[in-house]
Design a protein around this motif. Structure first.
Motif, mmCIF file in Angstrom:
data_model
loop_
_atom_site.group_PDB
_atom_site.id
_atom_site.type_symbol
_atom_site.label_atom_id
_atom_site.label_comp_id
_atom_site.label_asym_id
_atom_site.label_seq_id
_atom_site.Cartn_x
_atom_site.Cartn_y
_atom_site.Cartn_z
ATOM 1 N N ALA A 1 41.362 29.289 57.168
ATOM 2 C CA ALA A 1 41.884 30.599 56.789
ATOM 3 C C ALA A 1 41.908 31.598 57.945
ATOM 4 O O ALA A 1 42.723 32.517 57.946
ATOM 5 C CB ALA A 1 41.068 31.165 55.631
ATOM 6 N N THR A 2 41.021 31.422 58.920
ATOM 7 C CA THR A 2 40.910 32.427 59.990
ATOM 8 C C THR A 2 41.302 31.912 61.367
ATOM 9 O O THR A 2 41.466 32.717 62.291
ATOM 10 C CB THR A 2 39.465 32.968 60.082
ATOM 11 O OG1 THR A 2 38.569 31.893 60.430
ATOM 12 C CG2 THR A 2 39.023 33.595 58.762
ATOM 13 N N GLY A 3 41.460 30.596 61.523
ATOM 14 C CA GLY A 3 41.695 30.030 62.852
ATOM 15 C C GLY A 3 42.930 30.563 63.546
ATOM 16 O O GLY A 3 42.886 30.999 64.699
ATOM 17 N N GLY A 4 44.066 30.557 62.844
ATOM 18 C CA GLY A 4 45.310 31.031 63.440
ATOM 19 C C GLY A 4 45.257 32.507 63.779
ATOM 20 O O GLY A 4 45.697 32.933 64.856
ATOM 21 N N GLY A 5 44.700 33.304 62.873
ATOM 22 C CA GLY A 5 44.589 34.742 63.118
ATOM 23 C C GLY A 5 43.645 35.070 64.253
ATOM 24 O O GLY A 5 43.878 36.023 65.013
ATOM 25 N N THR B 1 40.178 42.612 69.951
ATOM 26 C CA THR B 1 38.812 42.130 69.800
ATOM 27 C C THR B 1 37.878 43.305 69.538
ATOM 28 O O THR B 1 38.095 44.395 70.079
ATOM 29 C CB THR B 1 38.338 41.384 71.071
ATOM 30 O OG1 THR B 1 38.523 42.212 72.211
ATOM 31 C CG2 THR B 1 39.120 40.097 71.260
ATOM 32 N N PRO B 2 36.842 43.111 68.715
ATOM 33 C CA PRO B 2 36.574 41.918 67.910
ATOM 34 C C PRO B 2 37.764 41.593 66.998
ATOM 35 O O PRO B 2 38.492 42.487 66.603
ATOM 36 C CB PRO B 2 35.333 42.293 67.093
ATOM 37 C CG PRO B 2 34.691 43.407 67.867
ATOM 38 C CD PRO B 2 35.821 44.159 68.490
ATOM 39 N N VAL B 3 37.911 40.315 66.694
ATOM 40 C CA VAL B 3 39.059 39.875 65.905
ATOM 41 C C VAL B 3 38.986 40.445 64.492
ATOM 42 O O VAL B 3 37.946 40.932 64.050
ATOM 43 C CB VAL B 3 39.157 38.337 65.872
ATOM 44 C CG1 VAL B 3 39.391 37.791 67.271
ATOM 45 C CG2 VAL B 3 37.889 37.725 65.263
ATOM 46 N N THR B 4 40.106 40.376 63.769
ATOM 47 C CA THR B 4 40.256 41.072 62.492
ATOM 48 C C THR B 4 39.137 40.792 61.505
ATOM 49 O O THR B 4 38.570 41.717 60.905
ATOM 50 C CB THR B 4 41.612 40.707 61.851
ATOM 51 O OG1 THR B 4 42.668 41.060 62.751
ATOM 52 C CG2 THR B 4 41.797 41.438 60.537
ATOM 53 N N TRP B 5 38.783 39.519 61.310
ATOM 54 C CA TRP B 5 37.789 39.206 60.281
ATOM 55 C C TRP B 5 36.393 39.678 60.657
ATOM 56 O O TRP B 5 35.511 39.794 59.790
ATOM 57 C CB TRP B 5 37.788 37.712 59.951
ATOM 58 C CG TRP B 5 37.401 36.780 61.061
ATOM 59 C CD1 TRP B 5 38.243 36.131 61.924
ATOM 60 C CD2 TRP B 5 36.074 36.367 61.426
ATOM 61 N NE1 TRP B 5 37.537 35.354 62.801
ATOM 62 C CE2 TRP B 5 36.205 35.478 62.519
ATOM 63 C CE3 TRP B 5 34.808 36.664 60.938
ATOM 64 C CZ2 TRP B 5 35.095 34.881 63.125
ATOM 65 C CZ3 TRP B 5 33.699 36.070 61.549
ATOM 66 C CH2 TRP B 5 33.859 35.190 62.621
ATOM 67 N N MET B 6 36.158 39.991 61.917
ATOM 68 C CA MET B 6 34.872 40.546 62.324
ATOM 69 C C MET B 6 34.805 42.055 62.091
ATOM 70 O O MET B 6 33.726 42.606 61.858
ATOM 71 C CB MET B 6 34.621 40.253 63.812
ATOM 72 C CG MET B 6 34.347 38.809 64.128
ATOM 73 S SD MET B 6 33.997 38.587 65.887
ATOM 74 C CE MET B 6 33.537 36.866 65.923
#
Length: 201
Positions: free
Chosen positions: A43-47, A57-62
Motif C-alpha cells: 500500500a505504501t511502497g509506490g508512494g 520527506t518525511p514521506v506522506t505516511w510518516m
C-alpha cells in the motif's frame, strides 16, 4: 490531509492495495506479522518511492497517520472475511487492478503539485501505481508482475497520457474518474484476454 477528491482516491487506493497485499501474503501462508508487513509495503511502497524522488520527506505516511490507520483496519478486516472468498488469485488481481488505477492518478497529482513536466508526472504516476507490487513480490520471492510479460505498467502510462489530453477540456474530477476506470479496465481486459508482451526467450 484535507477531505477532497484526492483524499478519497488515496484512501480507496490504500484499501485496494492493502487487500491485494493481504491476499498475496495469505497465498504464501505467512503469519499475522508477515501479512501486515506485506500489506503495508504494498500500500505504501509506490508512494514512498515517489515522495523520495520528488524530495517530499518525511514521506506522506510518516507525516499523516491516516494511511497507516487505514492499513491497520483493512488488514484484519480482510483476514476475517477471507473465508467468503473462493479464489484468492482473482481477488488479488481485481484489487491490484483497482489500486493501479487509483494510485496512478495520485502520482500524477503529486507531480503536478510540485510543477513537474507532464511526462515526468506520467512516470511518477506509473511508479506510484506499480512499485508497491514490485516491493511486495520481491519480499515474497516472486518475479514482480511489472517485469513479466503481463500488461501492467502500460495501462498506467496510457492512463497518464489520457489524463493530460483530457484535462484542458474536461472537469478535473471527471478526468480522474475516466482515467481510473480506463487504467483498471485495460488491466482487467488484458488479463482476462491473456494479452501479453512477447518474451525474448
Amino acid at each position: 490531509m484535507p477531505f477532497s477528491a484526492s483524499f478519497i482516491i488515496e484512501i480507496l487506493g490504500t484499501i485496494s492495495f492493502t487487500v491485494s497485499g493481504v491476499y498475496s501474503a495469505l497465498q504464501k501462508r505467512l503469519d499475522i506479522l508477515g501479512v501486515l508487513v506485506i500489506a503495508f509495503v504494498t500500500a505504501t511502497g509506490g508512494g514512498t518511492i515517489r515522495d523520495v524522488l520528488i524530495g517530499v520527506t518525511p514521506v506522506t505516511w510518516m507525516r499523516d497517520l491516516t494511511l497507516p490507520c487505514v492499513i491497520l483496519i483493512t488488514t484484519p478486516a480482510t483476514i476475517i472475511f477471507r473465508k467468503k472468498v473462493r479464489d484468492y488469485k482473482i481477488t488479488l488481481f481485481l484489487f491490484d487492478a483497482i489500486g493501479l488505477g487509483l494510485f496512478t492518478i495520485i502520482g500524477l497529482q503529486k507531480g503536478l503539485s510540485v510543477s513537474l513536466h507532464p511526462a515526468v508526472c506520467v512516470v511518477l504516476g506509473t511508479v506510484t501505481g506499480c512499485f508497491g507490487s514490485v516491493v511486495r513480490d520481491v519480499l515474497l520471492n516472486q518475479i514482480p508482475t511489472l517485469f513479466r510479460t503481463e500488461i501492467y505498467a502500460t495501462p498506467s502510462i496510457a492512463g497518464g497520457i489520457l489524463y493530460f489530453v483530457l484535462l484542458p477540456v474536461v472537469d478535473k474530477t471527471v478526468v480522474e474518474v475516466i482515467c481510473i476506470i480506463f487504467i483498471s479496465g485495460i488491466r482487467i481486459i488484458a488479463f482476462t484476454r491473456k494479452w501479453r508482451f512477447p518474451s525474448f526467450l
